[in-house]
Design a protein around this motif. Structure first.
Motif, PDB file in Angstrom:
ATOM      1  N   GLY A 179      19.925 -32.041  14.861  1.00 38.85           N
ATOM      2  CA  GLY A 179      20.676 -32.301  16.080  1.00 38.85           C
ATOM      3  C   GLY A 179      20.482 -31.229  17.133  1.00 38.85           C
ATOM      4  O   GLY A 179      21.406 -30.910  17.888  1.00 38.85           O
ATOM      5  N   HIS A 180      19.262 -30.633  17.174  1.00 40.83           N
ATOM      6  CA  HIS A 180      18.882 -29.626  18.173  1.00 40.83           C
ATOM      7  C   HIS A 180      19.606 -28.289  17.986  1.00 40.83           C
ATOM      8  O   HIS A 180      19.639 -27.467  18.909  1.00 40.83           O
ATOM      9  N   ILE A 181      20.162 -28.043  16.799  1.00 43.19           N
ATOM     10  CA  ILE A 181      20.868 -26.783  16.576  1.00 43.19           C
ATOM     11  C   ILE A 181      19.912 -25.601  16.692  1.00 43.19           C
ATOM     12  O   ILE A 181      20.266 -24.548  17.239  1.00 43.19           O
ATOM     13  N   GLY A 182      18.669 -25.747  16.215  1.00 52.71           N
ATOM     14  CA  GLY A 182      17.707 -24.672  16.361  1.00 52.71           C
ATOM     15  C   GLY A 182      17.437 -24.326  17.814  1.00 52.71           C
ATOM     16  O   GLY A 182      17.319 -23.154  18.191  1.00 52.71           O
ATOM     17  N   VAL A 183      17.357 -25.357  18.664  1.00 57.99           N
ATOM     18  CA  VAL A 183      17.148 -25.139  20.098  1.00 57.99           C
ATOM     19  C   VAL A 183      18.367 -24.450  20.708  1.00 57.99           C
ATOM     20  O   VAL A 183      18.234 -23.547  21.555  1.00 57.99           O
ATOM     21  N   LEU A 184      19.558 -24.837  20.289  1.00 55.34           N
ATOM     22  CA  LEU A 184      20.771 -24.204  20.804  1.00 55.34           C
ATOM     23  C   LEU A 184      20.804 -22.726  20.430  1.00 55.34           C
ATOM     24  O   LEU A 184      21.226 -21.878  21.231  1.00 55.34           O
ATOM     25  N   ILE A 185      20.374 -22.405  19.221  1.00 53.24           N
ATOM     26  CA  ILE A 185      20.320 -21.000  18.796  1.00 53.24           C
ATOM     27  C   ILE A 185      19.376 -20.206  19.701  1.00 53.24           C
ATOM     28  O   ILE A 185      19.685 -19.080  20.117  1.00 53.24           O
ATOM     29  N   GLN A 186      18.240 -20.796  20.035  1.00 51.76           N
ATOM     30  CA  GLN A 186      17.313 -20.116  20.936  1.00 51.76           C
ATOM     31  C   GLN A 186      17.955 -19.839  22.293  1.00 51.76           C
ATOM     32  O   GLN A 186      17.851 -18.737  22.830  1.00 51.76           O
ATOM     33  N   HIS A 187      18.614 -20.853  22.857  1.00 50.91           N
ATOM     34  CA  HIS A 187      19.210 -20.698  24.189  1.00 50.91           C
ATOM     35  C   HIS A 187      20.391 -19.735  24.178  1.00 50.91           C
ATOM     36  O   HIS A 187      20.543 -18.917  25.097  1.00 50.91           O
ATOM     37  N   ALA A 188      21.255 -19.827  23.171  1.00 46.32           N
ATOM     38  CA  ALA A 188      22.487 -19.044  23.170  1.00 46.32           C
ATOM     39  C   ALA A 188      22.270 -17.616  22.681  1.00 46.32           C
ATOM     40  O   ALA A 188      22.880 -16.675  23.211  1.00 46.32           O
ATOM     41  N   LEU A 189      21.429 -17.443  21.668  1.00 46.56           N
ATOM     42  CA  LEU A 189      21.305 -16.141  21.011  1.00 46.56           C
ATOM     43  C   LEU A 189      19.955 -15.470  21.228  1.00 46.56           C
ATOM     44  O   LEU A 189      19.792 -14.298  20.862  1.00 46.56           O
ATOM     45  N   GLY A 190      18.983 -16.196  21.768  1.00 44.28           N
ATOM     46  CA  GLY A 190      17.666 -15.605  21.958  1.00 44.28           C
ATOM     47  C   GLY A 190      16.923 -15.359  20.668  1.00 44.28           C
ATOM     48  O   GLY A 190      16.004 -14.537  20.616  1.00 44.28           O
ATOM     49  N   ILE A 191      17.288 -16.070  19.602  1.00 45.53           N
ATOM     50  CA  ILE A 191      16.618 -15.961  18.308  1.00 45.53           C
ATOM     51  C   ILE A 191      15.736 -17.187  18.111  1.00 45.53           C
ATOM     52  O   ILE A 191      16.170 -18.316  18.354  1.00 45.53           O
ATOM     53  N   ASP A 192      14.499 -16.968  17.672  1.00 44.87           N
ATOM     54  CA  ASP A 192      13.600 -18.078  17.354  1.00 44.87           C
ATOM     55  C   ASP A 192      13.735 -18.389  15.862  1.00 44.87           C
ATOM     56  O   ASP A 192      13.173 -17.670  15.026  1.00 44.87           O
ATOM     57  N   PRO A 193      14.488 -19.434  15.493  1.00 44.79           N
ATOM     58  CA  PRO A 193      14.726 -19.675  14.065  1.00 44.79           C
ATOM     59  C   PRO A 193      13.478 -20.117  13.321  1.00 44.79           C
ATOM     60  O   PRO A 193      13.362 -19.864  12.116  1.00 44.79           O
ATOM     61  N   TRP A 194      12.545 -20.776  14.020  1.00 47.81           N
ATOM     62  CA  TRP A 194      11.310 -21.202  13.346  1.00 47.81           C
ATOM     63  C   TRP A 194      10.418 -19.998  13.045  1.00 47.81           C
ATOM     64  O   TRP A 194       9.794 -19.932  11.991  1.00 47.81           O
ATOM     65  N   ARG A 195      10.372 -19.032  13.943  1.00 48.37           N
ATOM     66  CA  ARG A 195       9.638 -17.797  13.669  1.00 48.37           C
ATOM     67  C   ARG A 195      10.281 -17.052  12.499  1.00 48.37           C
ATOM     68  O   ARG A 195       9.587 -16.492  11.634  1.00 48.37           O
ATOM     69  N   ALA A 196      11.598 -17.047  12.452  1.00 54.90           N
ATOM     70  CA  ALA A 196      12.289 -16.387  11.341  1.00 54.90           C
ATOM     71  C   ALA A 196      11.939 -17.047  10.010  1.00 54.90           C
ATOM     72  O   ALA A 196      11.743 -16.355   8.997  1.00 54.90           O
ATOM     73  N   LEU A 197      11.835 -18.376  10.000  1.00 57.97           N
ATOM     74  CA  LEU A 197      11.457 -19.069   8.766  1.00 57.97           C
ATOM     75  C   LEU A 197      10.051 -18.689   8.326  1.00 57.97           C
ATOM     76  O   LEU A 197       9.795 -18.484   7.127  1.00 57.97           O
ATOM     77  N   TRP A 198       9.123 -18.600   9.269  1.00 62.07           N
ATOM     78  CA  TRP A 198       7.763 -18.181   8.930  1.00 62.07           C
ATOM     79  C   TRP A 198       7.763 -16.766   8.354  1.00 62.07           C
ATOM     80  O   TRP A 198       7.076 -16.484   7.364  1.00 62.07           O
ATOM     81  N   ASP A 199       8.511 -15.871   8.985  1.00 62.97           N
ATOM     82  CA  ASP A 199       8.558 -14.496   8.497  1.00 62.97           C
ATOM     83  C   ASP A 199       9.095 -14.436   7.071  1.00 62.97           C
ATOM     84  O   ASP A 199       8.562 -13.704   6.219  1.00 62.97           O
ATOM     85  N   ILE A 200      10.152 -15.206   6.811  1.00 63.15           N
ATOM     86  CA  ILE A 200      10.719 -15.216   5.452  1.00 63.15           C
ATOM     87  C   ILE A 200       9.701 -15.771   4.454  1.00 63.15           C
ATOM     88  O   ILE A 200       9.520 -15.234   3.358  1.00 63.15           O
ATOM     89  N   ALA A 201       9.003 -16.854   4.842  1.00 65.64           N
ATOM     90  CA  ALA A 201       8.014 -17.453   3.950  1.00 65.64           C
ATOM     91  C   ALA A 201       6.865 -16.495   3.661  1.00 65.64           C
ATOM     92  O   ALA A 201       6.295 -16.505   2.555  1.00 65.64           O
ATOM     93  N   LEU A 202       6.523 -15.652   4.643  1.00 67.67           N
ATOM     94  CA  LEU A 202       5.417 -14.707   4.483  1.00 67.67           C
ATOM     95  C   LEU A 202       5.863 -13.370   3.901  1.00 67.67           C
ATOM     96  O   LEU A 202       5.053 -12.451   3.755  1.00 67.67           O
ATOM     97  N   GLY A 203       7.148 -13.232   3.614  1.00 65.55           N
ATOM     98  CA  GLY A 203       7.661 -11.996   3.051  1.00 65.55           C
ATOM     99  C   GLY A 203       7.792 -10.864   4.042  1.00 65.55           C
ATOM    100  O   GLY A 203       7.865  -9.693   3.658  1.00 65.55           O
ATOM    101  N   GLN A 204       7.858 -11.211   5.330  1.00 69.09           N
ATOM    102  CA  GLN A 204       8.006 -10.204   6.374  1.00 69.09           C
ATOM    103  C   GLN A 204       9.461 -10.144   6.825  1.00 69.09           C
ATOM    104  O   GLN A 204      10.187 -11.141   6.737  1.00 69.09           O
ATOM    105  N   PRO A 205       9.923  -9.015   7.352  1.00 66.38           N
ATOM    106  CA  PRO A 205      11.307  -8.932   7.837  1.00 66.38           C
ATOM    107  C   PRO A 205      11.545  -9.926   8.973  1.00 66.38           C
ATOM    108  O   PRO A 205      10.775  -9.973   9.943  1.00 66.38           O
ATOM    109  N   ALA A 206      12.566 -10.732   8.861  1.00 68.42           N
ATOM    110  CA  ALA A 206      12.886 -11.728   9.892  1.00 68.42           C
ATOM    111  C   ALA A 206      13.736 -11.085  10.982  1.00 68.42           C
ATOM    112  O   ALA A 206      14.640 -10.301  10.690  1.00 68.42           O
ATOM    113  N   SER A 207      13.432 -11.424  12.222  1.00 66.04           N
ATOM    114  CA  SER A 207      14.193 -10.910  13.362  1.00 66.04           C
ATOM    115  C   SER A 207      15.394 -11.815  13.614  1.00 66.04           C
ATOM    116  O   SER A 207      15.254 -12.931  14.111  1.00 66.04           O
ATOM    117  N   LEU A 208      16.581 -11.324  13.261  1.00 63.46           N
ATOM    118  CA  LEU A 208      17.796 -12.143  13.332  1.00 63.46           C
ATOM    119  C   LEU A 208      18.882 -11.486  14.180  1.00 63.46           C
ATOM    120  O   LEU A 208      20.043 -11.892  14.121  1.00 63.46           O
TER     121      LEU A 208
END
Length: 274
Positions: A154-183
């Motif tokens: 329901g566009h919650i990921g997009v809302l997070i980007q607009h409200a908090l300036g966090i890219d949740p899809w980038r965070a998922l990639w970082d977690i999958a690759l074992g890198q520190p996620a920017s949260l």
């Protein structure tokens, strides 16, 4: 659940597996049970999921609905925000909007986060995103409805980007690759998504009054084509489109979204459509 495993009224009948609120009915009298069971058995499957013929009956939990958007990495969980749900009343509880981050008393936030933490631990999530839906009742008690090991839809990921300036899809990639996620939030704003629905059954003729896209209204989109058969929403499939509004103040954001919805007209003509 009541004594001897007997459900009291009202209760909820739903498919054992599904998505988008499809096939879910709040039963308020015994004579509604058979129709609710049939609705659960025949609900249209979303996202290509296999059909599970089983049906669940469970207690209805009254209160306000929220979700908690979280990321877990190596067993440590960060809660990004709480999302306030805008839902319909009646037999079918369809989500008509999301606003985040919800502004709540500190004790209420803590209670929602604690229940979410317990749910994440219980299902064994150690890496990835979770979307935990909860009900907060009038005495402050919160109950987990369900938990999804994914970003909120329901566009919650997009809302997070607009409200908090966090890219949740980038965070998922970082977690999958074992890198520190920017949260860590880069901004401290608010955002809401509101969904358009049809006032009655028929053939969609037109949707007019959509606002122009601006910095505070970054999205205004219709996904249903003219001529499509539409009806009052009984699941998320009934959404005709959406509008996103952003801003620095939650009340201003919600008020602007409500005003935009009042200016939009959904015209429906009789007929079965295409």
């Amino acid at each position: 659940m009541h004594a001897a495993g007997v459900l009291g009224l009202p209760f909820v009948v739903k498919p054992a597996d599904g998505a988008g609120s499809a096939g879910i009915t709040v039963v308020t009298s015994p004579d509604q049970t058979e129709a609710a069971w049939r609705a659960a058995r025949t609900a249209q499957v979303m996202y290509g999921l296999p059909r599970d013929p089983r049906v669940l009956a469970q207690d209805h939990v009254p209160g306000d609905e929220f979700s908690v958007e979280s990321f877990t990495q190596h067993g440590a969980t960060t809660h990004l925000c709480i999302t306030r749900k805008h839902t319909t009343d009646g037999a079918h509880r369809v989500e008509l909007g999301h606003t985040l981050p919800a502004r709540l008393p500190t004790a209420t936030e803590r209670a929602l986060f604690e229940q979410t933490e317990r749910a994440i631990t219980a299902v064994g999530v150690r890496n990835g995103a979770t979307h935990t839906e909860l009900i907060l009742n009038s005495d402050g008690r919160c109950s987990v409805l369900e938990i999804g090991a994914r970003l909120g839809a329901g566009h919650i990921g997009v809302l997070i980007q607009h409200a908090l300036g966090i890219d949740p899809w980038r965070a998922l990639w970082d977690i999958a690759l074992g890198q520190p996620a920017s949260l860590i939030p880069a901004t401290r704003g608010y955002a809401t998504a509101r969904f358009l629905t049809s006032p009655r059954a028929g053939r969609l003729a037109a949707v007019t009054g959509l606002p122009p896209v601006t910095p505070t209204v970054p999205a205004a989109h219709i996904r249903a084509a003219a001529g499509t058969h539409v009806g009052p929403a009984t699941s998320n499939r009934g959404r005709l489109g959406h509008v996103i509004v952003t801003g620095p103040d939650p009340r201003t954001v919600d008020d602007q979204a409500d005003q935009i919805l009042r200016q939009i007209t959904v015209t429906v003509t009789p007929g079965s459509g295409t």
